[in-house]
Design a protein around this motif. Structure first.
Motif, PDB file in Angstrom:
ATOM      1  N   GLY A  86     -26.564   2.061  25.038  1.00  0.00           N
ATOM      2  CA  GLY A  86     -27.392   1.049  25.689  1.00  0.00           C
ATOM      3  C   GLY A  86     -26.685  -0.271  25.947  1.00  0.00           C
ATOM      4  O   GLY A  86     -26.946  -0.927  26.943  1.00  0.00           O
ATOM      5  N   HIS A  87     -25.795  -0.674  25.045  1.00  0.00           N
ATOM      6  CA  HIS A  87     -25.157  -1.986  25.186  1.00  0.00           C
ATOM      7  C   HIS A  87     -23.932  -1.949  26.085  1.00  0.00           C
ATOM      8  O   HIS A  87     -23.333  -2.976  26.343  1.00  0.00           O
ATOM      9  CB  HIS A  87     -24.765  -2.507  23.804  1.00  0.00           C
ATOM     10  CG  HIS A  87     -23.713  -1.659  23.130  1.00  0.00           C
ATOM     11  ND1 HIS A  87     -23.974  -0.394  22.665  1.00  0.00           N
ATOM     12  CD2 HIS A  87     -22.405  -1.875  22.898  1.00  0.00           C
ATOM     13  CE1 HIS A  87     -22.865   0.111  22.156  1.00  0.00           C
ATOM     14  NE2 HIS A  87     -21.902  -0.758  22.280  1.00  0.00           N
ATOM     15  N   HIS A 110     -37.590  -0.913   2.646  1.00  0.00           N
ATOM     16  CA  HIS A 110     -38.666  -0.499   3.554  1.00  0.00           C
ATOM     17  C   HIS A 110     -38.219  -0.378   5.006  1.00  0.00           C
ATOM     18  O   HIS A 110     -38.839   0.336   5.782  1.00  0.00           O
ATOM     19  CB  HIS A 110     -39.881  -1.437   3.414  1.00  0.00           C
ATOM     20  CG  HIS A 110     -39.659  -2.832   3.913  1.00  0.00           C
ATOM     21  ND1 HIS A 110     -40.278  -3.306   5.038  1.00  0.00           N
ATOM     22  CD2 HIS A 110     -38.890  -3.843   3.460  1.00  0.00           C
ATOM     23  CE1 HIS A 110     -39.906  -4.564   5.246  1.00  0.00           C
ATOM     24  NE2 HIS A 110     -39.067  -4.916   4.310  1.00  0.00           N
ATOM     25  N   GLU A 111     -37.113  -1.029   5.352  1.00  0.00           N
ATOM     26  CA  GLU A 111     -36.737  -1.010   6.767  1.00  0.00           C
ATOM     27  C   GLU A 111     -36.065   0.286   7.215  1.00  0.00           C
ATOM     28  O   GLU A 111     -36.038   0.586   8.401  1.00  0.00           O
ATOM     29  CB  GLU A 111     -35.860  -2.218   7.103  1.00  0.00           C
ATOM     30  CG  GLU A 111     -36.681  -3.492   7.189  1.00  0.00           C
ATOM     31  CD  GLU A 111     -35.936  -4.647   7.842  1.00  0.00           C
ATOM     32  OE1 GLU A 111     -34.729  -4.513   8.104  1.00  0.00           O
ATOM     33  OE2 GLU A 111     -36.586  -5.679   8.088  1.00  0.00           O
ATOM     34  N   GLU A 159     -38.917   2.037   8.543  1.00  0.00           N
ATOM     35  CA  GLU A 159     -39.429   1.338   9.734  1.00  0.00           C
ATOM     36  C   GLU A 159     -38.545   1.703  10.944  1.00  0.00           C
ATOM     37  O   GLU A 159     -39.043   1.980  12.028  1.00  0.00           O
ATOM     38  CB  GLU A 159     -39.414  -0.187   9.534  1.00  0.00           C
ATOM     39  CG  GLU A 159     -40.392  -0.713   8.490  1.00  0.00           C
ATOM     40  CD  GLU A 159     -41.841  -0.805   9.002  1.00  0.00           C
ATOM     41  OE1 GLU A 159     -42.104  -0.423  10.159  1.00  0.00           O
ATOM     42  OE2 GLU A 159     -42.707  -1.247   8.213  1.00  0.00           O
ATOM     43  N   GLN A 208     -39.180   5.297  12.069  1.00  0.00           N
ATOM     44  CA  GLN A 208     -40.381   5.446  12.896  1.00  0.00           C
ATOM     45  C   GLN A 208     -40.093   5.026  14.343  1.00  0.00           C
ATOM     46  O   GLN A 208     -40.436   5.706  15.291  1.00  0.00           O
ATOM     47  CB  GLN A 208     -41.521   4.597  12.319  1.00  0.00           C
ATOM     48  CG  GLN A 208     -42.810   4.732  13.135  1.00  0.00           C
ATOM     49  CD  GLN A 208     -43.943   3.890  12.591  1.00  0.00           C
ATOM     50  OE1 GLN A 208     -43.800   2.693  12.395  1.00  0.00           O
ATOM     51  NE2 GLN A 208     -45.063   4.528  12.328  1.00  0.00           N
ATOM     52  N   ARG A 209     -39.429   3.884  14.478  1.00  0.00           N
ATOM     53  CA  ARG A 209     -39.179   3.331  15.807  1.00  0.00           C
ATOM     54  C   ARG A 209     -38.131   4.134  16.579  1.00  0.00           C
ATOM     55  O   ARG A 209     -38.268   4.352  17.781  1.00  0.00           O
ATOM     56  CB  ARG A 209     -38.700   1.877  15.652  1.00  0.00           C
ATOM     57  CG  ARG A 209     -38.490   1.134  16.959  1.00  0.00           C
ATOM     58  CD  ARG A 209     -37.775  -0.178  16.724  1.00  0.00           C
ATOM     59  NE  ARG A 209     -36.437   0.064  16.193  1.00  0.00           N
ATOM     60  CZ  ARG A 209     -35.719  -0.843  15.531  1.00  0.00           C
ATOM     61  NH1 ARG A 209     -36.217  -2.034  15.284  1.00  0.00           N
ATOM     62  NH2 ARG A 209     -34.514  -0.561  15.084  1.00  0.00           N
ATOM     63  N   LEU A 224     -38.706   9.015  15.236  1.00  0.00           N
ATOM     64  CA  LEU A 224     -39.956   9.713  15.571  1.00  0.00           C
ATOM     65  C   LEU A 224     -40.305   9.550  17.051  1.00  0.00           C
ATOM     66  O   LEU A 224     -40.950  10.409  17.641  1.00  0.00           O
ATOM     67  CB  LEU A 224     -41.114   9.204  14.716  1.00  0.00           C
ATOM     68  CG  LEU A 224     -41.230   9.816  13.314  1.00  0.00           C
ATOM     69  CD1 LEU A 224     -42.572   9.475  12.697  1.00  0.00           C
ATOM     70  CD2 LEU A 224     -41.036  11.328  13.349  1.00  0.00           C
ATOM     71  N   THR A 225     -39.890   8.435  17.654  1.00  0.00           N
ATOM     72  CA  THR A 225     -40.133   8.281  19.090  1.00  0.00           C
ATOM     73  C   THR A 225     -39.144   9.102  19.906  1.00  0.00           C
ATOM     74  O   THR A 225     -39.339   9.302  21.096  1.00  0.00           O
ATOM     75  CB  THR A 225     -39.942   6.818  19.536  1.00  0.00           C
ATOM     76  OG1 THR A 225     -38.602   6.438  19.225  1.00  0.00           O
ATOM     77  CG2 THR A 225     -40.920   5.883  18.842  1.00  0.00           C
TER      78      THR A 225
END
Lengths: 352, 419
Positions: A168-169, A231-232, A235, A238-239, A242-243
């Motif tokens: 992407g970058h 926790h990240e 996180e 998920q972002r 899972l997407t």
């Protein structure tokens, strides 16, 4: 006295969060028509022995049934005290207390990198042999391994991009010559070209994995980084996983989530002396356990192999999404349970 | 001319109706009333759904007006076979937009032919403060239509910023941008549908986003609405009634080709917000990331939304962290004052993703005179802000918003082809 007040305030906030999580669980399971019995009792702020009760789904092959049990007994798996106070009275924690957990994580990470070496070598062999299906299997092993580093790859800086960067970058995106690493190989194996065309990319990856071995022992990790990663990692999973966003060609988001869970579990386990006696230890472990159970059942349902996102049935996908949501809701109390200092009050704005 | 006068002028010129719309007598009477306090607001205006914002004027509508409740931003690509076909499409776009903004009765010319208006808003269209703002992307000035020599002086494709790893090409850039704003969602939905009819075969949709404003829920009309992170957005916006300030910050004249002088540069950024993740963050942490109190909107330590954060009194970031969003976005130095932009953003809500998380965020829209010196400079300061863990730009673009038509016979972009 101020310290006690601050502790009480924090305990109240945490209690509210816990109560919300417990209520959400109750609502979820009763809405599924699987819960019966008394409403859960929210933990009482400041109470030394809140007896939180919650409905949990039994994910055994026999079916989902709701059961009301002490969260400690049912969900803690023996890892925590169900009657623990919401926050430990040892807060804020001395930063030095993170030294042991971080050292243990570093040893774990170094071991993962040592295992990654031969796994990437195996990938190289399959690519040279132009065996696409064997190469895909070898890639899955190496990719899943790298993601088990979860808590430290942020500390690798540019090296992380070399191993695991997405295009992407880059100016020319996936066609850019600077696009290298696991995802460049993913593109090659799933979307285009002969496997042998990847030989130079895999050679470069082997080189970068050797650099990784040196970096992992040196990577700077502060207590704040470590508590945040607790926790990240999920996180991010998920972002990004899972997407499907960070597994654009292989769609191996379930496999990636499994690795993220493994990394999170190691972080939480190493932190257990610090979480000892706090409710978040119990609730967090319960969240991770449920996600693990869901992943295990997916593996079983797909002949021993974690399925791609596209191979999930709608029902399986919903279960996975729900378990991830559940784990994340429960991890949200972790930063508050690992504070190393009492935040300073905000000075008043004067000078108008 | 004061801003109020200009608005009155715009209102009057709204009497001009296009080929289809015919203003009823009622609309005429309403139009002669003095403008209500909330004119252009689309929510607080006394005229409500009958409020009219004229299409014509020295500058385009939809820039200085307070944001209406709903918006669609659509980017289109030109597929017209030649420049005259493109010009025809742009001419049709303006005529239709003028008619829709004017409102009035739709007419069925011939019962056996398809109606000229879809009829979705009924036989008499209430203007509902509709504005249609037309912009041009850098790609329109490539070789296809022989417009390269007429490119606005500072128009480039939106550069890629450090936070832009997830930009989706299918939601980025475009030849023509339409910003359609109105008081209700059906108003903007209808407008887009009608506008696309007149450009068919010449302009095709590239991407679109729907936006909405938070309702005004505060007693004070000065309170800014909230974004989907629950923080007030737009607090530090420059005063649009200050024409001298608008000339310095928004309208571009110097160095522009003749047709473009007096236009402005529009920056659109579709910014996904990880709202579930945000909701799992402690309030204190959220406030330190933004630099404001969530509930009041006041800078940390203060009590009023519009209070100066006085960074000069807090050089070490003890009150407002040095990497807080408001501090990086506008450090309140004299340099930063010249970099200010006019924001006119909307919230968006477009379903959910494969992880079951809500696809919500900010449809950031801003106008400025010099995108490189203003918007891009601000954006680069924000590259490593803590807020970037919770947001991801996924699309957008830079567009040049041409000057207004000046009168009912003109159309946006006319002088691009003739001037």
């Amino acid at each position: 006295v101020t310290a006690v007040l601050r502790w009480l305030l924090r305990a109240t906030i945490l209690a509210a969060v816990l109560a919300a999580a417990l209520l959400a669980g109750f609502v979820t399971f009763t809405a599924l028509g699987v819960g019966s019995g008394a409403a859960p009792r929210a933990p009482v702020a400041g109470s030394a022995r809140p007896r939180a009760r919650v409905f949990v789904a039994d994910a055994s092959p026999g079916g989902r049934r709701g059961r009301s049990e002490s969260i400690g007994r049912r969900e803690g798996g023996g890892a925590g005290d169900p009657h623990a106070p919401i926050l430990g009275d040892q807060l804020p924690l001395a930063p030095a207390r993170f030294d042991g957990p971080i050292a243990r994580y570093r040893r774990y990470a170094a071991l993962q990198v040592r295992r990654l070496g031969p796994e990437v070598a195996a990938l190289a062999a399959t690519v040279r042999a132009d065996d696409r299906s064997a190469a895909r299997a070898a890639w899955r092993v190496a990719f899943a391994r790298y993601l088990r580093l979860g808590a430290v790859y942020g500390a690798f800086g540019a090296l992380d991009t070399d191993v695991d960067g997405l295009p992407g970058h880059l100016r020319a995106g996936a066609k850019d010559a600077r696009f290298i690493g696991l995802h460049r190989i993913e593109l090659g194996l799933w979307a285009s070209a002969r496997a042998t065309s990847l030989v130079p990319v895999v050679r470069r990856l082997r080189h970068d994995v050797r650099r990784l071995a040196r970096a992992v022992v040196r990577a700077p990790i502060t207590p704040l980084d470590y508590a945040t990663r607790a926790h990240e990692i999920l996180e991010d999973a998920q972002r990004d996983f899972l997407t499907g966003a960070h597994v654009p060609w292989s769609h191996e988001g379930v496999l990636a989530t499994d690795s993220a869970l493994a990394a999170t579990q190691v972080v939480i386990s190493t932190l257990s002396p610090l979480l000892e006696g706090q409710q978040s230890q119990v609730t967090t472990q319960a969240g991770l356990d449920r996600l693990r159970t869901t992943l295990r059942s997916l593996r079983e349902a797909h002949r021993g192999r974690l399925p791609t996102l596209r191979a999930l049935t709608a029902r399986e996908h919903e279960r996975l999404v729900g378990s991830m949501d559940w784990a994340l809701e429960r991890l949200q109390t972790i930063p508050g349970s690992l504070e190393t200092r009492d935040p300073a009050p905000i000075p008043k704005l004067r000078g108008r | 001319v004061t801003n109020l006068d200009r608005r009155r002028f715009l209102s009057r010129s709204a009497l001009a109706v296009g080929a289809v719309g015919v203003a009823g007598a009622g609309a005429l009477a309403r139009d002669q009333r003095p403008p209500a306090a909330g004119l252009g607001d689309g929510r607080a205006g006394a005229a409500g759904i009958h409020e009219r914002v004229g299409f014509d004027g020295p500058v385009q509508a939809g820039i200085l007006q307070r944001p209406q409740a709903h918006a669609i931003v659509a980017a289109l690509d030109a597929v017209a076979p030649d420049a005259s076909a493109l010009a025809g499409a742009l001419q049709g776009l303006s005529y239709r937009a003028r008619a829709l903004a004017g409102g009035g009765a739709t007419s069925a010319l011939e019962p056996d032919a398809p109606a000229l208006d879809s009829g979705v808003l009924g036989p008499v269209i209430a203007p509902d403060a509709l504005t249609v703002t037309i912009g041009f992307g850098a790609s329109l000035f490539d070789g296809r239509f022989d417009l390269a020599a007429r490119r606005p002086a500072r128009l480039t494709a939106m550069p890629r910023f450090a936070v832009d790893d997830d930009l989706d090409p299918a939601r980025t850039h475009g030849d023509v941008a339409l910003q359609i704003c109105g008081g209700h969602r059906d108003t903007v939905t209808h407008a887009l549908r009608e506008l696309l009819r007149v450009v068919r075969g010449r302009l095709v949709l590239r991407w679109m986003e729907h936006g909405f404003q938070g309702a005004r829920r505060d007693p004070s009309p000065r309170s800014s609405p909230r974004n989907l992170f629950a923080f007030r957005d737009g607090t530090a916006n420059p005063d649009t009634a200050d024409q001298e300030l608008m000339n310095r910050l928004v309208w571009s004249r110097e160095g522009e080709p003749g047709w473009a002088a007096g236009g402005t540069y529009q920056v659109i950024r579709t910014i996904r917000m990880q709202v579930e993740f945000w909701d799992r963050v402690g309030l204190r942490e959220q406030e330190r990331i933004i630099g404001r109190h969530r509930d009041s909107g006041a800078p940390l330590g203060g009590s009023d939304e519009h209070e100066d954060p006085r960074f000069d009194l807090d050089p070490h970031g003890r009150r407002i962290p040095l990497d807080a969003h408001i501090r990086l976005a506008n450090p309140r130095t004299s340099q930063a004052a010249a970099q200010r932009i006019l924001r006119r953003g909307y919230n968006y809500d477009r379903g959910f993703d494969g992880a079951g998380t809500l696809d919500q965020g900010l449809l950031f829209v801003a106008f400025n005179r010099h995108p490189e010196r203003q918007f891009a400079t601000i954006q680069r300061r924000l590259d490593r802000e803590p807020l970037s863990d919770y947001v991801r730009p996924v699309g957008g673009g830079y567009f040049f918003v041409a000057p207004g038509t000046g009168g009912r016979d003109g159309w946006i972009g006319e002088r691009l082809f003739t001037g």
